[in-house]
Enzyme design. Sequence first.
Site, PDB file in Angstrom:
ATOM      1  N   GLU A  76     -14.636 -20.866-106.284  1.00  0.00           N
ATOM      2  CA  GLU A  76     -15.767 -21.089-107.211  1.00  0.00           C
ATOM      3  C   GLU A  76     -15.957 -22.584-107.461  1.00  0.00           C
ATOM      4  O   GLU A  76     -17.082 -23.072-107.542  1.00  0.00           O
ATOM      5  CB  GLU A  76     -15.540 -20.361-108.542  1.00  0.00           C
ATOM      6  CG  GLU A  76     -15.611 -18.861-108.452  1.00  0.00           C
ATOM      7  CD  GLU A  76     -16.863 -18.341-107.762  1.00  0.00           C
ATOM      8  OE1 GLU A  76     -17.979 -18.769-108.112  1.00  0.00           O
ATOM      9  OE2 GLU A  76     -16.726 -17.490-106.869  1.00  0.00           O
TER      10      GLU A  76
ATOM     11  N   ASN B 241     -21.634 -16.169-115.856  1.00  0.00           N
ATOM     12  CA  ASN B 241     -22.270 -16.275-114.536  1.00  0.00           C
ATOM     13  C   ASN B 241     -22.975 -14.991-114.103  1.00  0.00           C
ATOM     14  O   ASN B 241     -24.098 -15.021-113.600  1.00  0.00           O
ATOM     15  CB  ASN B 241     -21.222 -16.666-113.481  1.00  0.00           C
ATOM     16  CG  ASN B 241     -21.842 -16.808-112.113  1.00  0.00           C
ATOM     17  OD1 ASN B 241     -22.752 -17.604-111.904  1.00  0.00           O
ATOM     18  ND2 ASN B 241     -21.378 -15.999-111.160  1.00  0.00           N
TER      19      ASN B 241
ATOM     20  N   TRP C 270     -46.960 -16.085-107.491  1.00  0.00           N
ATOM     21  CA  TRP C 270     -46.363 -15.955-108.824  1.00  0.00           C
ATOM     22  C   TRP C 270     -47.412 -15.513-109.848  1.00  0.00           C
ATOM     23  O   TRP C 270     -48.602 -15.786-109.688  1.00  0.00           O
ATOM     24  CB  TRP C 270     -45.785 -17.292-109.288  1.00  0.00           C
ATOM     25  CG  TRP C 270     -44.694 -17.827-108.422  1.00  0.00           C
ATOM     26  CD1 TRP C 270     -44.744 -18.922-107.615  1.00  0.00           C
ATOM     27  CD2 TRP C 270     -43.373 -17.282-108.271  1.00  0.00           C
ATOM     28  NE1 TRP C 270     -43.548 -19.098-106.968  1.00  0.00           N
ATOM     29  CE2 TRP C 270     -42.690 -18.102-107.346  1.00  0.00           C
ATOM     30  CE3 TRP C 270     -42.698 -16.179-108.811  1.00  0.00           C
ATOM     31  CZ2 TRP C 270     -41.366 -17.864-106.961  1.00  0.00           C
ATOM     32  CZ3 TRP C 270     -41.384 -15.950-108.435  1.00  0.00           C
ATOM     33  CH2 TRP C 270     -40.734 -16.782-107.519  1.00  0.00           C
TER      34      TRP C 270
ATOM     35  N   TRP D 154     -30.546 -21.193-109.066  1.00  0.00           N
ATOM     36  CA  TRP D 154     -31.873 -20.573-109.246  1.00  0.00           C
ATOM     37  C   TRP D 154     -32.487 -20.247-107.885  1.00  0.00           C
ATOM     38  O   TRP D 154     -33.078 -19.178-107.698  1.00  0.00           O
ATOM     39  CB  TRP D 154     -32.786 -21.472-110.083  1.00  0.00           C
ATOM     40  CG  TRP D 154     -32.565 -21.227-111.546  1.00  0.00           C
ATOM     41  CD1 TRP D 154     -31.738 -21.934-112.372  1.00  0.00           C
ATOM     42  CD2 TRP D 154     -33.107 -20.154-112.329  1.00  0.00           C
ATOM     43  NE1 TRP D 154     -31.742 -21.375-113.629  1.00  0.00           N
ATOM     44  CE2 TRP D 154     -32.576 -20.283-113.638  1.00  0.00           C
ATOM     45  CE3 TRP D 154     -33.979 -19.101-112.070  1.00  0.00           C
ATOM     46  CZ2 TRP D 154     -32.904 -19.400-114.671  1.00  0.00           C
ATOM     47  CZ3 TRP D 154     -34.311 -18.220-113.101  1.00  0.00           C
ATOM     48  CH2 TRP D 154     -33.781 -18.370-114.384  1.00  0.00           C
TER      49      TRP D 154
ATOM     50  N   TRP E  53     -18.000 -23.826-104.865  1.00  0.00           N
ATOM     51  CA  TRP E  53     -19.455 -23.562-104.997  1.00  0.00           C
ATOM     52  C   TRP E  53     -20.140 -24.757-105.660  1.00  0.00           C
ATOM     53  O   TRP E  53     -21.253 -25.138-105.331  1.00  0.00           O
ATOM     54  CB  TRP E  53     -19.723 -22.291-105.819  1.00  0.00           C
ATOM     55  CG  TRP E  53     -19.834 -21.054-104.969  1.00  0.00           C
ATOM     56  CD1 TRP E  53     -18.907 -20.068-104.845  1.00  0.00           C
ATOM     57  CD2 TRP E  53     -20.949 -20.671-104.128  1.00  0.00           C
ATOM     58  NE1 TRP E  53     -19.373 -19.102-103.973  1.00  0.00           N
ATOM     59  CE2 TRP E  53     -20.614 -19.443-103.528  1.00  0.00           C
ATOM     60  CE3 TRP E  53     -22.189 -21.237-103.832  1.00  0.00           C
ATOM     61  CZ2 TRP E  53     -21.473 -18.772-102.648  1.00  0.00           C
ATOM     62  CZ3 TRP E  53     -23.043 -20.572-102.949  1.00  0.00           C
ATOM     63  CH2 TRP E  53     -22.685 -19.364-102.368  1.00  0.00           C
TER      64      TRP E  53
HETATM   65  C1  LIG Z   1     -29.317 -19.031-112.485  1.00  0.00           C
HETATM   66  C2  LIG Z   1     -28.003 -19.779-112.575  1.00  0.00           C
HETATM   67  C3  LIG Z   1     -27.976 -21.062-113.110  1.00  0.00           C
HETATM   68  C4  LIG Z   1     -26.770 -21.784-113.177  1.00  0.00           C
HETATM   69  N1  LIG Z   1     -26.777 -23.038-113.715  1.00  0.00           N
HETATM   70  C5  LIG Z   1     -25.615 -23.746-113.769  1.00  0.00           C
HETATM   71  C6  LIG Z   1     -25.592 -25.052-114.330  1.00  0.00           C
HETATM   72  O1  LIG Z   1     -26.613 -25.614-114.756  1.00  0.00           O
HETATM   73  N2  LIG Z   1     -24.385 -25.691-114.402  1.00  0.00           N
HETATM   74  C7  LIG Z   1     -23.229 -25.130-113.924  1.00  0.00           C
HETATM   75  O2  LIG Z   1     -22.162 -25.758-114.008  1.00  0.00           O
HETATM   76  N3  LIG Z   1     -23.237 -23.905-113.367  1.00  0.00           N
HETATM   77  C8  LIG Z   1     -24.382 -23.196-113.273  1.00  0.00           C
HETATM   78  N4  LIG Z   1     -24.375 -21.937-112.730  1.00  0.00           N
HETATM   79  C9  LIG Z   1     -23.145 -21.451-112.081  1.00  0.00           C
HETATM   80  C10 LIG Z   1     -22.191 -20.637-112.976  1.00  0.00           C
HETATM   81  O3  LIG Z   1     -22.885 -19.641-113.666  1.00  0.00           O
HETATM   82  C11 LIG Z   1     -21.401 -21.479-113.966  1.00  0.00           C
HETATM   83  O4  LIG Z   1     -20.810 -22.584-113.306  1.00  0.00           O
HETATM   84  C12 LIG Z   1     -20.302 -20.651-114.618  1.00  0.00           C
HETATM   85  O5  LIG Z   1     -20.843 -19.544-115.290  1.00  0.00           O
HETATM   86  C13 LIG Z   1     -19.511 -21.501-115.587  1.00  0.00           C
HETATM   87  O6  LIG Z   1     -18.533 -20.731-116.233  1.00  0.00           O
HETATM   88  P1  LIG Z   1     -17.001 -21.019-116.013  1.00  0.00           P
HETATM   89  O7  LIG Z   1     -16.735 -22.469-116.178  1.00  0.00           O
HETATM   90  O8  LIG Z   1     -16.252 -20.067-116.886  1.00  0.00           O
HETATM   91  O9  LIG Z   1     -16.826 -20.646-114.471  1.00  0.00           O
HETATM   92  P2  LIG Z   1     -15.539 -20.254-113.625  1.00  0.00           P
HETATM   93  O10 LIG Z   1     -15.785 -18.905-113.041  1.00  0.00           O
HETATM   94  O11 LIG Z   1     -14.299 -20.446-114.387  1.00  0.00           O
HETATM   95  O12 LIG Z   1     -15.616 -21.269-112.390  1.00  0.00           O
HETATM   96  C14 LIG Z   1     -14.957 -22.542-112.387  1.00  0.00           C
HETATM   97  C15 LIG Z   1     -15.947 -23.647-112.109  1.00  0.00           C
HETATM   98  O13 LIG Z   1     -16.530 -23.480-110.816  1.00  0.00           O
HETATM   99  C16 LIG Z   1     -17.893 -23.912-110.828  1.00  0.00           C
HETATM  100  N5  LIG Z   1     -18.757 -22.779-110.474  1.00  0.00           N
HETATM  101  C17 LIG Z   1     -18.518 -21.469-110.677  1.00  0.00           C
HETATM  102  N6  LIG Z   1     -19.521 -20.720-110.174  1.00  0.00           N
HETATM  103  C18 LIG Z   1     -20.422 -21.594-109.659  1.00  0.00           C
HETATM  104  C19 LIG Z   1     -21.678 -21.441-108.997  1.00  0.00           C
HETATM  105  N7  LIG Z   1     -22.208 -20.236-108.737  1.00  0.00           N
HETATM  106  N8  LIG Z   1     -22.339 -22.551-108.613  1.00  0.00           N
HETATM  107  C20 LIG Z   1     -21.817 -23.791-108.836  1.00  0.00           C
HETATM  108  N9  LIG Z   1     -20.624 -23.979-109.457  1.00  0.00           N
HETATM  109  C21 LIG Z   1     -19.945 -22.901-109.857  1.00  0.00           C
HETATM  110  C22 LIG Z   1     -18.190 -24.375-112.252  1.00  0.00           C
HETATM  111  O14 LIG Z   1     -18.040 -25.773-112.306  1.00  0.00           O
HETATM  112  C23 LIG Z   1     -17.123 -23.659-113.061  1.00  0.00           C
HETATM  113  O15 LIG Z   1     -16.793 -24.309-114.259  1.00  0.00           O
HETATM  114  C24 LIG Z   1     -25.570 -21.189-112.669  1.00  0.00           C
HETATM  115  C25 LIG Z   1     -25.614 -19.895-112.143  1.00  0.00           C
HETATM  116  C26 LIG Z   1     -26.810 -19.194-112.107  1.00  0.00           C
HETATM  117  C27 LIG Z   1     -26.809 -17.803-111.515  1.00  0.00           C
END
Ligand SMILES: Cc1cc2nc3c(=O)[nH]c(=O)nc-3n(C[C@H](O)[C@H](O)[C@H](O)COP(=O)(O)OP(=O)(O)OC[C@H]3O[C@@H](n4cnc5c(N)ncnc54)[C@H](O)[C@@H]3O)c2cc1C
Length: 466
Positions: free
Chosen positions: A272, A338, A303, A379, A275
């Site tokens: 993750e 997420n 749209w 997005w 990602w």
């Molecule tokens: C529509 C949409 C918009 C999003 N916008 C953002 C945003 O503006 N900023 C953001 O940091 N994340 C975004 N995310 C990705 C993700 O939802 C969040 O990073 C995550 O929910 C953060 O929670 P966590 O730190 O507990 O994640 P954990 O599951 O603990 O993951 C650890 C770290 O991995 C990174 N990560 C995890 N999933 C993703 C992902 N899909 N894409 C990129 N990095 C990821 C983050 O830095 C996160 O803190 C978005 C996802 C979606 C579907």
Amino acid sequence: MTHPTIIWFRQDLRISDHAALCAAAANGPIIPLYILDDETPATWKMGAASRWWLHKSLENLNTKIPLVFRRGRADVVIADLIAETKASAVYFTRDYAPWSGALEKRVKDVCDKAGASCHRHGGFLLHEPESIRNGSGEPYKVYTPYSRACFASGEPRALKAVPQFKIYPTAKSDHLADWDLLPTKPDWSTGLAESWKPGEENAHALLYQFLDEGLADYAEGRDRPDKPFTSRLSAYLHFGEISPHQIWHATRSAMAKAGGGLDRSGEKFLKEVLWREFSYHLLHHFPHFPDLPFKPEYADFPWAENPQALKIWQKGQTGYPIVDAGMRELWHTGIMHNRVRMIVASFLIKDLLIPWQDGERWFWDTLVDADIGANSASWQWVAGCGADASPYYRIFNPVLQGEKFDPEGAYVKKWVPELQSVAAEFIHHPWDMAVPPKSYAKRIVDHGVARDRALEAFKKIKKVEA
Ligand SMILES: Cc1cc2nc3c(=O)[nH]c(=O)nc-3n(C[C@H](O)[C@H](O)[C@H](O)COP(=O)(O)OP(=O)(O)OC[C@H]3O[C@@H](n4cnc5c(N)ncnc54)[C@H](O)[C@@H]3O)c2cc1C
């Protein structure tokens, strides 16, 4: 007289594992500088929730290293500060937003003009976007081979200790409070303050709490918004209060200590983190990502023009409990799980046919982790128009998603009090109750009808994938 060195803080608001700070401190007395630059990003000015976080984060960093606060275009501010203090060098951490390359070039130019040296360091990412290429030397467009290449490139560099530093005493500074980063009238930030403690030591406390209490369940449980199984580190990572290297090495240590017991969850968690790297890899190579679809045929998508529906979605009044819970969690806490981000984004784009850019903008303003890389890539992923995106015909069913990932309805009940007394059986489709709660919104659309309409609309895009 020793000339001072400017260390320009950006999205690296920490003092540990900070390559640029280490190098600057080795050079002699430092001027730790933070610039509020609202002029450089022409269209992506920092959102309101991010400003709240930034204020708190700067307050915290200022207790560890006394900052000089200045406001204005970063290259102009740096030129002025060099002229005022006769600084001989400027150090900073590289940033990857589409406007940052040109800004960093202008900073180099003003340094050259003033006879100061200019030093750019990495640290926001584990892998520089240019360093990971496929066999033909091209950037990756698909996550899985990209992540394999990252793993194959070896472990990230070792961590850097907090350096000894000497502060250059006489640079004048704005007062942080005068920047009005915190909301006042009305003050909507109570929920943010209840939910978060920005700052480097708080990021580390959260990381170790997650490694002790959440990581074991991460692989199985990370999709459950009703459970505390994810790290919640995204905002700390975005503001650089913790580095991805610190997260990576701490996770590896926890995995090694567990003797194999955490391997599955640990690998999933590191993937993750990759990602996040992948989203910046995409952004660097395709800088139009925040504004335009990566797959150009999606620019012709028909749209709907529906500002009222957009408002209803923003307020969490769609009548779909999991969607409304997510949107209200976002408004109150500045974050959303997420899995729920994917559900609400799919609902906006596919059930309401509202452009993904409108949702991206709302997230940009309301998320404390609003991040130009992750937000735009995610997005576009949900819309189906990104690189390695979910296919257009994948339309999340908000009822089935709710039943699968919030089976007791605990998450919904936390954020949608109108549904407090609804039985788990009906919690994700209260309209099927003999007497649905009167105080809860009626469904804005019927998902089945909306799904068919979306599929029809997507068929109209030329050259859409099979
Ligand atoms: C529509 C949409 C918009 C999003 N916008 C953002 C945003 O503006 N900023 C953001 O940091 N994340 C975004 N995310 C990705 C993700 O939802 C969040 O990073 C995550 O929910 C953060 O929670 P966590 O730190 O507990 O994640 P954990 O599951 O603990 O993951 C650890 C770290 O991995 C990174 N990560 C995890 N999933 C993703 C992902 N899909 N894409 C990129 N990095 C990821 C983050 O830095 C996160 O803190 C978005 C996802 C979606 C579907």
